[in-house]
Design a protein around this motif. Structure first.
Motif, short mmCIF file in Angstrom:
data_model
loop_
_atom_site.label_atom_id
_atom_site.label_comp_id
_atom_site.label_asym_id
_atom_site.label_seq_id
_atom_site.Cartn_x
_atom_site.Cartn_y
_atom_site.Cartn_z
N GLY A 146 0.82 -1.21 0.00
CA GLY A 146 0.00 0.00 0.00
C GLY A 146 0.85 1.26 0.00
O GLY A 146 0.55 2.23 -0.68
N ILE A 147 1.94 1.22 0.75
CA ILE A 147 2.81 2.40 0.83
C ILE A 147 3.51 2.63 -0.52
O ILE A 147 3.61 3.77 -0.98
CB ILE A 147 3.83 2.23 1.98
CG1 ILE A 147 3.05 2.25 3.31
CG2 ILE A 147 4.86 3.34 1.96
CD1 ILE A 147 3.88 1.87 4.51
N VAL A 148 3.93 1.53 -1.14
CA VAL A 148 4.54 1.67 -2.47
C VAL A 148 3.53 2.27 -3.44
O VAL A 148 3.85 3.18 -4.22
CB VAL A 148 5.04 0.30 -2.99
CG1 VAL A 148 5.48 0.40 -4.45
CG2 VAL A 148 6.18 -0.22 -2.13
N SER A 149 2.29 1.81 -3.37
CA SER A 149 1.26 2.32 -4.28
C SER A 149 1.05 3.82 -4.07
O SER A 149 1.00 4.59 -5.04
CB SER A 149 -0.07 1.61 -4.04
OG SER A 149 0.07 0.24 -4.30
N VAL A 150 0.92 4.23 -2.81
CA VAL A 150 0.71 5.65 -2.54
C VAL A 150 1.90 6.46 -3.05
O VAL A 150 1.73 7.51 -3.69
CB VAL A 150 0.52 5.90 -1.02
CG1 VAL A 150 0.69 7.37 -0.69
CG2 VAL A 150 -0.85 5.44 -0.60
N THR A 151 3.10 5.94 -2.81
CA THR A 151 4.30 6.64 -3.27
C THR A 151 4.23 6.87 -4.78
O THR A 151 4.50 7.97 -5.27
CB THR A 151 5.55 5.82 -2.92
OG1 THR A 151 5.56 5.63 -1.51
CG2 THR A 151 6.81 6.51 -3.36
N LEU A 152 3.86 5.83 -5.51
CA LEU A 152 3.80 5.96 -6.96
C LEU A 152 2.73 6.95 -7.41
O LEU A 152 2.97 7.78 -8.29
CB LEU A 152 3.52 4.59 -7.60
CG LEU A 152 4.72 3.63 -7.56
CD1 LEU A 152 4.29 2.24 -7.99
CD2 LEU A 152 5.81 4.14 -8.49
N LEU A 153 1.54 6.84 -6.79
CA LEU A 153 0.47 7.76 -7.19
C LEU A 153 0.85 9.20 -6.89
O LEU A 153 0.64 10.10 -7.71
CB LEU A 153 -0.84 7.40 -6.47
CG LEU A 153 -1.50 6.07 -6.85
CD1 LEU A 153 -2.78 5.88 -6.06
CD2 LEU A 153 -1.80 6.01 -8.34
N VAL A 154 1.44 9.42 -5.72
CA VAL A 154 1.86 10.77 -5.35
C VAL A 154 2.94 11.27 -6.32
O VAL A 154 2.91 12.41 -6.78
CB VAL A 154 2.39 10.81 -3.90
CG1 VAL A 154 3.06 12.14 -3.59
CG2 VAL A 154 1.25 10.56 -2.92
N ALA A 155 3.89 10.38 -6.65
CA ALA A 155 4.98 10.79 -7.54
C ALA A 155 4.44 11.18 -8.91
O ALA A 155 4.79 12.24 -9.45
CB ALA A 155 6.00 9.67 -7.66
N VAL A 156 3.56 10.35 -9.48
CA VAL A 156 3.03 10.66 -10.81
C VAL A 156 2.23 11.95 -10.77
O VAL A 156 2.38 12.83 -11.63
CB VAL A 156 2.16 9.50 -11.35
CG1 VAL A 156 1.45 9.90 -12.63
CG2 VAL A 156 3.02 8.27 -11.59
N GLN A 157 1.40 12.10 -9.74
CA GLN A 157 0.56 13.30 -9.69
C GLN A 157 1.40 14.56 -9.47
O GLN A 157 1.13 15.60 -10.07
CB GLN A 157 -0.50 13.17 -8.59
CG GLN A 157 -1.70 14.02 -8.94
CD GLN A 157 -2.72 14.09 -7.83
OE1 GLN A 157 -2.86 13.15 -7.06
NE2 GLN A 157 -3.43 15.19 -7.75
N SER A 158 2.43 14.46 -8.64
CA SER A 158 3.25 15.64 -8.38
C SER A 158 4.10 15.99 -9.60
O SER A 158 4.37 17.17 -9.85
CB SER A 158 4.14 15.41 -7.16
OG SER A 158 3.35 15.06 -6.06
N TRP A 159 4.54 14.99 -10.31
CA TRP A 159 5.31 15.25 -11.54
C TRP A 159 4.44 16.04 -12.53
O TRP A 159 4.90 16.92 -13.24
CB TRP A 159 5.77 13.93 -12.16
CG TRP A 159 6.71 14.11 -13.30
CD1 TRP A 159 6.39 14.26 -14.61
CD2 TRP A 159 8.14 14.19 -13.24
NE1 TRP A 159 7.52 14.42 -15.37
CE2 TRP A 159 8.61 14.38 -14.55
CE3 TRP A 159 9.07 14.11 -12.19
CZ2 TRP A 159 9.97 14.51 -14.84
CZ3 TRP A 159 10.41 14.23 -12.49
CH2 TRP A 159 10.85 14.43 -13.80
N SER A 160 3.14 15.73 -12.56
CA SER A 160 2.22 16.38 -13.49
C SER A 160 1.77 17.76 -13.00
O SER A 160 1.19 18.52 -13.77
CB SER A 160 0.96 15.54 -13.68
OG SER A 160 1.27 14.30 -14.21
N GLN A 161 1.99 18.05 -11.73
CA GLN A 161 1.46 19.28 -11.15
C GLN A 161 1.89 20.50 -11.97
O GLN A 161 3.05 20.67 -12.29
CB GLN A 161 1.97 19.40 -9.71
CG GLN A 161 1.45 20.60 -8.95
CD GLN A 161 -0.06 20.68 -8.92
OE1 GLN A 161 -0.65 21.42 -9.68
NE2 GLN A 161 -0.70 19.90 -8.07
#
Lengths: 308, 281
Positions: B198-213
């Motif tokens: 779950g933590i890996v998943s959150v990390t990935l989602l946060v990373a992709v979304q922040s990269w797109s910010q």
């Protein structure tokens, strides 16, 4: 919520209760949310009742921003543009998302090759930043003879299409690019929904003699409905809030033909320095956001009840 | 039986055909930009347009790297995204723990309040923040920028991890309490090890979304040297003309390369993250 009833706490129990408080654990989260969401929302509502400009200086409280907003034909026009953009974006995102999810799910059941590749291709669009999607589609929509989409259309005898220079086609072009961008999200939610369907119910329907279309309409669709409604609300909110992709693709033009509400807020404030009017438009967007969230919460509650 | 087999063969065949068309529809725009990024300025004007460049013009990449600060933008993005992920986890892990394991008044309301913040437009919040930061001299401040980035991803991360913690049996906590663990130890020794996916998943989602910010740095930064790649590309776009589309294409390819590589390598986690997030709402 069955809070342990501890009326008449002793000293030591009182101490224990404080150490068991959830507040310290939540404090960082709450501080950030208050600072970045609550404060700006209160502030924008306050500013919407002023005649402030971005450059600062004195301002006074007034309803002028709202009055000029609602009497300005440009505002209605902007809401219509936003409405068209949102309506067609979400309709086709869900439709394509559903179709792609179905063909991938069916392919997995039959062990077909290419399901992972197809899924990855669609999801890549989700991972790419919105502004880059805008930049990419601007290149694809190149209106000269060297433009690739116009070239492909010319092979089948269509065009050339003035994708981004004609107001009507520009809105269609922006919406299409947004459908391309957003299909992945609906696809993955619906795909997840299909995975959770109990296969025995579908088998039973098959044995009862239901054909594929009947199974789809009478068995699968009703079971997916809560998930589809939640999907619908999430993508509606996201689409109402869209800024980056449209900004990079058309900047709201030609004229204001693709100026969706977020862009309109940005332009009022940072190009016309009219903070009051931008804030009033923001309040309109916030109202939409809150209304949709209430719908979302209602659906969420219903979905959980259904699942229970 | 024979007829049934035939019908299934036809269906399978049409599925393959639709995979092909869906694949083309989604990959073609990216492949086209990749192709443009290797063309010469003259080839941009070929009529009809050629699918592949005659020669691979790596000079285009060299040009944008040397003249358009692309590497600096990429560096800024990496920095902001990494710090956003770390700070998000630091804030979200205890919060999700409290929301999953503690019982307190107003919890339901708090959870709904968190959903509400998720729905608020980033443009709207950026405007008062811009005014505030301008007044306090905090525009172009990376630390403050990261806090805003974190705030944007907090709501879904909190819901996601709270949902994940909910699936871990409370009996494990109770056993740990008997063994003398306090709350903090329950979080670090019991929940964290069992929540790694779950933590890996959150990390990935946060990373992709922040990269797109985009909106937040676009409004809160005006110093070009601090731009993340999303703002950098728009900046590049605004200074480009039709004759230099190949440079813009090269810049775009560079800016999405990191996410695409990450995405293709960790696809399984991301699909898992999106689907479990979806099922739990």
């Amino acid at each position: 919520m069955s809070v342990k009833n501890k009326n008449g706490l002793g000293q030591s129990k009182m101490k224990k209760r404080i150490s068991n408080s959830a507040l310290p654990w939540l404090l960082p989260l709450l501080s950030v949310l208050v600072f970045v969401f609550l404060f700006p929302v209160v502030e924008i509502v306050r500013l919407s009742f002023t005649n402030a400009t971005l450059n600062g200086g004195e301002y006074s409280y007034t309803l002028d921003s709202y009055i000029s907003l609602f009497t300005n034909p440009g505002f209605m026009q902007m809401l219509i543009v936003t409405g068209i953009f949102v309506f067609f974006s979400i309709t086709f995102q869900m439709l394509f998302g559903f179709l792609v999810a179905l063909i991938i799910d069916q392919g997995e059941k039959w062990n077909l090759k290419g399901t992972v590749l197809t899924r990855t291709a669609v999801l890549t669009a989700w991972a790419i930043p919105g502004v880059i999607i805008g930049v990419i589609w601007q290149m694809l929509y190149n209106e000269t003879d060297a433009g690739i989409i116009n070239y492909l259309l010319s092979i089948v005898g269509i065009g050339p299409v003035p994708f981004l220079s004609d107001p009507t086609t520009a809105l269609i072009a922006v919406t299409f690019a947004n459908v391309w961008r957003g299909t992945a999200f609906s696809m993955i939610l619906i795909y997840a929904g299909l995975k959770t369907l109990p296969s025995d119910v579908i088998e039973a329907a098959k044995i009862d003699g239901a054909n594929a279309i009947q199974r789809g309409m009478k068995v699968i669709l009703p079971m997916l409905t809560p998930m589809l409604l939640i999907n619908l609300v999430i993508i509606s909110i996201d689409t109402f809030n869209t800024f980056d992709m449209v900004m990079a693709l058309t900047g709201g033009g030609p004229g204001q033909s693709t100026e969706v509400i977020s862009l309109s807020i940005y332009n009022s404030i940072f190009n016309q320095f009219n903070l009051g009017q931008g804030a009033a438009t923001s309040v309109v967007l916030l109202t939409i956001n809150v209304a949709m969230t209430i719908v979302y919460i209602l659906f969420l509650g219903r979905g959980e009840k259904n699942a229970a | 039986m024979q007829r049934r087999m035939n019908k299934q063969t036809v269906l399978k065949f049409s599925l393959y055909i639709s995979y092909f068309f869906v694949g083309i529809l989604f990959l073609f725009p990216l492949l086209w930009v990749l192709s443009l990024s290797f063309k010469t300025s003259k080839e941009l004007y070929n009529v009809p347009p050629t699918l592949l460049p005659d020669n691979l013009q790596f000079e285009n990449y060299k040009h944008v790297i040397e003249n358009n600060n692309i590497l600096a933008y990429l560096g800024n993005s990496v920095q902001v995204v990494a710090l956003t992920v770390i700070l998000t986890l630091i804030i979200v892990l205890p919060a999700a723990f409290a929301l999953s394991r503690f019982k307190f008044k107003l919890k339901g309301l708090l959870l709904l309040g968190i959903i509400l913040t998720q729905m608020i437009s980033a443009v709207v919040i950026s405007i008062p923040l811009y005014r505030l930061f301008a007044e306090l001299g905090l525009l172009n401040n990376f630390a403050i920028l990261i806090i805003v980035y974190v705030a944007v991803v907090l709501p879904f991360s909190t819901w996601f991890l709270k949902g994940y913690f909910d699936t871990i049996p409370i009996e494990l906590d109770e056993a740990a309490t008997v063994d003398g663990c306090n709350k903090f130890q329950i979080l670090t020794r019991v929940l964290l090890p069992s929540s790694m996916p779950g933590i890996v998943s959150v990390t990935l989602l946060v990373a992709v979304q922040s990269w797109s910010q985009f909106v937040i740095p676009f409004i809160l930064l005006d110093m070009q040297s601090l731009y993340p790649v999303s703002v950098g590309i728009v900046n590049l776009q605004s200074t480009q003309q039709a004759v230099t589309t190949h440079y813009l294409a090269a810049g775009s390819v560079l800016s999405i390369l990191p996410v695409i590589v990450l995405f293709v390598l960790l696809q399984r986690f991301i699909v898992g993250a999106l689907t479990t997030g979806a099922v739990k709402g």
